[in-house]
Design a protein around this motif. Structure first.
Motif, PDB file in Angstrom:
ATOM      1  N   GLY A   1       7.205 -12.889  11.132  1.00  0.00           N
ATOM      2  CA  GLY A   1       5.854 -13.415  11.220  1.00  0.00           C
ATOM      3  C   GLY A   1       4.930 -12.824  10.180  1.00  0.00           C
ATOM      4  N   THR A   2       3.629 -12.852  10.484  1.00  0.00           N
ATOM      5  CA  THR A   2       2.624 -12.400   9.514  1.00  0.00           C
ATOM      6  C   THR A   2       1.636 -11.475  10.202  1.00  0.00           C
ATOM      7  N   ASP A   3       1.633 -10.215   9.839  1.00  0.00           N
ATOM      8  CA  ASP A   3       0.678  -9.254  10.385  1.00  0.00           C
ATOM      9  C   ASP A   3       0.476  -8.150   9.353  1.00  0.00           C
ATOM     10  N   VAL A   4      -0.676  -8.131   8.709  1.00  0.00           N
ATOM     11  CA  VAL A   4      -0.934  -7.182   7.631  1.00  0.00           C
ATOM     12  C   VAL A   4      -1.405  -5.818   8.133  1.00  0.00           C
ATOM     13  N   VAL A   5      -1.717  -5.704   9.422  1.00  0.00           N
ATOM     14  CA  VAL A   5      -2.262  -4.452   9.950  1.00  0.00           C
ATOM     15  C   VAL A   5      -1.328  -3.262   9.721  1.00  0.00           C
ATOM     16  N   PRO A   6      -0.021  -3.356  10.031  1.00  0.00           N
ATOM     17  CA  PRO A   6       0.842  -2.199   9.763  1.00  0.00           C
ATOM     18  C   PRO A   6       0.836  -1.776   8.295  1.00  0.00           C
ATOM     19  N   ALA A   7       0.772  -2.732   7.384  1.00  0.00           N
ATOM     20  CA  ALA A   7       0.726  -2.391   5.962  1.00  0.00           C
ATOM     21  C   ALA A   7      -0.560  -1.653   5.618  1.00  0.00           C
ATOM     22  N   LEU A   8      -1.670  -2.099   6.165  1.00  0.00           N
ATOM     23  CA  LEU A   8      -2.947  -1.425   5.915  1.00  0.00           C
ATOM     24  C   LEU A   8      -2.941  -0.005   6.473  1.00  0.00           C
ATOM     25  N   LEU A   9      -2.349   0.170   7.640  1.00  0.00           N
ATOM     26  CA  LEU A   9      -2.268   1.509   8.221  1.00  0.00           C
ATOM     27  C   LEU A   9      -1.407   2.432   7.363  1.00  0.00           C
ATOM     28  N   GLN A  10      -0.337   1.883   6.778  1.00  0.00           N
ATOM     29  CA  GLN A  10       0.492   2.682   5.882  1.00  0.00           C
ATOM     30  C   GLN A  10      -0.298   3.091   4.644  1.00  0.00           C
ATOM     31  N   CYS A  11      -1.105   2.179   4.116  1.00  0.00           N
ATOM     32  CA  CYS A  11      -1.969   2.510   2.984  1.00  0.00           C
ATOM     33  C   CYS A  11      -2.937   3.628   3.349  1.00  0.00           C
ATOM     34  N   LYS A  12      -3.497   3.550   4.532  1.00  0.00           N
ATOM     35  CA  LYS A  12      -4.441   4.571   4.974  1.00  0.00           C
ATOM     36  C   LYS A  12      -3.759   5.929   5.113  1.00  0.00           C
ATOM     37  N   ASP A  13      -2.550   5.946   5.657  1.00  0.00           N
ATOM     38  CA  ASP A  13      -1.813   7.208   5.805  1.00  0.00           C
ATOM     39  C   ASP A  13      -1.530   7.840   4.447  1.00  0.00           C
ATOM     40  N   LEU A  14      -1.150   7.020   3.485  1.00  0.00           N
ATOM     41  CA  LEU A  14      -0.841   7.554   2.162  1.00  0.00           C
ATOM     42  C   LEU A  14      -2.089   8.060   1.451  1.00  0.00           C
ATOM     43  N   TYR A  15      -3.144   7.262   1.484  1.00  0.00           N
ATOM     44  CA  TYR A  15      -4.316   7.550   0.669  1.00  0.00           C
ATOM     45  C   TYR A  15      -5.243   8.589   1.279  1.00  0.00           C
ATOM     46  N   GLY A  16      -5.085   8.881   2.565  1.00  0.00           N
ATOM     47  CA  GLY A  16      -5.995   9.805   3.231  1.00  0.00           C
ATOM     48  C   GLY A  16      -6.196  11.120   2.506  1.00  0.00           C
ATOM     49  N   PRO A  17      -5.127  11.844   2.148  1.00  0.00           N
ATOM     50  CA  PRO A  17      -5.302  13.145   1.499  1.00  0.00           C
ATOM     51  C   PRO A  17      -5.422  13.062  -0.025  1.00  0.00           C
ATOM     52  N   MET A  18      -5.395  11.858  -0.581  1.00  0.00           N
ATOM     53  CA  MET A  18      -5.349  11.715  -2.036  1.00  0.00           C
ATOM     54  C   MET A  18      -6.738  11.582  -2.632  1.00  0.00           C
ATOM     55  N   THR A  19      -6.826  11.868  -3.927  1.00  0.00           N
ATOM     56  CA  THR A  19      -8.039  11.634  -4.700  1.00  0.00           C
ATOM     57  C   THR A  19      -7.698  10.719  -5.865  1.00  0.00           C
ATOM     58  N   GLY A  20      -8.663  10.468  -6.722  1.00  0.00           N
ATOM     59  CA  GLY A  20      -8.433   9.593  -7.859  1.00  0.00           C
ATOM     60  C   GLY A  20      -8.615   8.136  -7.489  1.00  0.00           C
TER      61      GLY A  20
END
Length: 207
Positions: A104-123
């Protein structure tokens, strides 16, 4: 060359040899990271997926040439494949080329993965999302997108047709640069549309 690249290395001169302990912090300030998120749901089977793969390969090639760290998320009703941006470019491309369509189609898990990765990052941190259909759970997706925006992450979207682009447009950050290429009109234009996300990321300054 597209104008989305904000990171330039010609402004940082070598000030110490060997480099001192503060070099990683300086490099992080000027680095960029891109997560390319491509819909691989069942409706993407066939020519749509083939076009999306080629468009993604072109996009990743330009980002890699400009020394961006590039990651990949293939998503349907869940994350089908996640390749983090610390992997070699060739491995990211191979993972994209091996994509298949199902679910199916659900972008929420992908967005949460982006948030997990980017949380501690800068730049400069960027999320680029493509889908060929309307996004269910769009309110939840928008909520997570706003959290990403509050972290300083930029979000660029492309949708096949006005309905897909309309729901995806709700994920872009308030006050972001206008992007009149969010709608991909025809299946034959998917490759160019995904590749054009580079131009849609245009923003003045380094951030």
């Amino acid at each position: 060359m597209s104008t989305w690249i904000r990171k330039r290395f010609d402004g940082i001169g070598l000030t110490q040899s060997p480099p001192g302990p503060h070099l990683p912090a300086l490099q992080n300030r000027y680095r960029g990271t891109v997560l390319l998120c491509i819909d691989v749901s069942y409706s993407m089977d066939g020519e749509r997926l083939a076009q999306a793969i080629e468009g993604g390969v072109a996009f990743l090639a330009e980002a890699d040439e400009e020394r961006y760290d590039c990651g990949l998320i293939l998503w349907s009703s869940q994350i089908v494949r996640y390749l983090p941006p610390d992997l070699p470019h060739a491995e990211i491309v191979a993972g994209l080329r091996a994509a298949s369509a199902d679910g199916g189609t659900d972008v929420v898990p992908a967005l949460l993965q982006c948030k997990d990765l980017y949380g501690p990052m800068t730049g400069d941190r960027v999320v680029c999302i493509f889908s060929d259909g309307e996004i269910p759970r769009v309110d939840e997706a928008e909520r997570v997108a706003r959290e990403l925006c509050a972290m300083g992450v930029r979000i660029v979207v492309r949708g096949l047709g006005p309905r897909a682009a309309g729901t995806l447009s709700r994920l872009t950050c308030p006050g972001s640069d206008s992007d009149d290429r969010q709608v991909i009109v025809d299946v034959a234009d998917i490759r160019a549309g995904i590749a054009s996300m580079a131009g849609g990321l245009a923003k003045k300054g380094r951030g």
